[in-house]
Enzyme design. Structure first.
Site, PDB file in Angstrom:
ATOM      1  N   SER A 145       0.742  -0.996   0.339  1.00  0.00           N
ATOM      2  CA  SER A 145       0.237   0.212   0.006  1.00  0.00           C
ATOM      3  C   SER A 145       0.754   0.795   0.083  1.00  0.00           C
ATOM      4  O   SER A 145       2.104   1.194   0.608  1.00  0.00           O
ATOM      5  CB  SER A 145      -1.030   0.029   0.878  1.00  0.00           C
ATOM      6  OG  SER A 145      -1.799   1.419   1.249  1.00  0.00           O
ATOM      7  N   TYR A 158      -1.937  -0.820  10.242  1.00  0.00           N
ATOM      8  CA  TYR A 158      -1.977  -1.155   8.458  1.00  0.00           C
ATOM      9  C   TYR A 158      -1.176  -0.596   7.748  1.00  0.00           C
ATOM     10  O   TYR A 158      -0.334  -1.307   7.088  1.00  0.00           O
ATOM     11  CB  TYR A 158      -3.709  -0.104   8.225  1.00  0.00           C
ATOM     12  CG  TYR A 158      -3.513  -1.191   6.467  1.00  0.00           C
ATOM     13  CD1 TYR A 158      -4.248  -2.000   5.588  1.00  0.00           C
ATOM     14  CD2 TYR A 158      -3.558   0.012   5.401  1.00  0.00           C
ATOM     15  CE1 TYR A 158      -4.325  -2.067   5.263  1.00  0.00           C
ATOM     16  CE2 TYR A 158      -3.679  -0.277   4.073  1.00  0.00           C
ATOM     17  CZ  TYR A 158      -3.982  -1.555   3.736  1.00  0.00           C
ATOM     18  OH  TYR A 158      -4.255  -2.223   2.693  1.00  0.00           O
TER      19      TYR A 158
END
Length: 262
Positions: A145, A158
């Site tokens: 990401s 995350y």
């Protein structure tokens, strides 16, 4: 000849979103597919039917990759069916949403790391073992990401998990290179997946204003990049993270409009 004609590719987390976009891109490139899913059999079956209608060979397999016994069973099934792999895209992961520091718990940490870190690691190790059978090696593509590079409040866990995938990619590329196996990482930015489209608070135009290219990403944007990284045209690329976010990470500051869900 298509870029993946005659190739055998595994895509994890393939039922929806980015995973489904990657599956469609590999099917269009001519690959035979082994599609993993965990929690949405209806979506997985619908995608398989869509791709089979185009002449693509598709195998479906359900597993929780956070549980190593289920992960091993899936790779045993791949080995029985194909004996080897040419490409693998490790897309499966858990998205915890916004978790402020005061709400971080050991339970959230364990669930997140079991899939995003441990699942990606042990899937990669099994993929490398299968690809060693190939004279031409293989290609592993992890899905990280952009939040490993730039993030917003509430994304500590995350971002940490995706940062681990970034580091893992480099180490695996170093150790698997002698077998002709390349390992790379795609770091998507804001990608418009189904759950965002259904959200009443989602405003595509508002999000796009924070992205230099002026539009939000689509799952097929990531799929096209994954196909390229699996092809011979990227044959000298390994150990890299390629950011696909429309230039967002080059901004010095980010609006809360662009909270990535990838």
């Amino acid at each position: 000849m298509k870029a993946q004609e005659g190739k055998r590719a595994l895509i994890t987390g393939a039922a929806r979103g980015i995973g489904a976009g990657i599956a469609r891109s590999f099917a269009a490139a001519g690959a035979e597919l082994f599609l993993h899913y965990r929690s949405d059999p209806a979506a997985a079956e619908a995608l398989a039917a869509e791709l089979r209608a185009t002449g693509t060979e598709v195998h479906l397999y359900r597993a929780d990759l956070g549980k190593l016994e289920e992960l091993d069973a899936m790779f045993d099934a791949i080995e029985r069916e194909w004996g080897t792999l040419d490409a693998a895209v490790n897309n499966a992961g858990w998205e915890p949403g916004m978790v402020p520091l005061e709400e971080v718990t050991p339970e959230i940490y364990e669930k997140l790391t079991s899939v995003n870190i441990r699942g990606t690691l042990f899937a990669s190790l099994r993929e490398i073992a299968l690809m060693k059978h190939n004279p031409s090696g293989g290609s592993i593509i992890n899905i990280g990401s952009v939040q490993q590079e730039t993030t917003v409040p509430g994304r500590t866990l995350y971002a940490m998990s995706k940062g681990a995938i970034h580091a893992l990619t480099g180490e695996l590329a170093l150790e698997a290179g002698e077998f002709g196996i390349r390992v790379n990482n795609i770091a998507p930015g804001f990608i418009e997946v189904e759950r965002l489209k259904r959200s009443p608070s989602y405003n595509r135009e508002a999000v796009a204003t924070d992205i230099p290219l002026g539009r939000v990403g689509q799952p097929e944007d990531i799929g096209a990049l994954a196909v390229f990284l699996a092809s011979s045209e990227s044959g000298f690329i390994s150990g890299d993270t390629i950011i696909a976010d429309g230039g967002l990470h080059r901004r010095l500051a980010r609006s809360r409009n662009t909270i990535s869900r990838t």
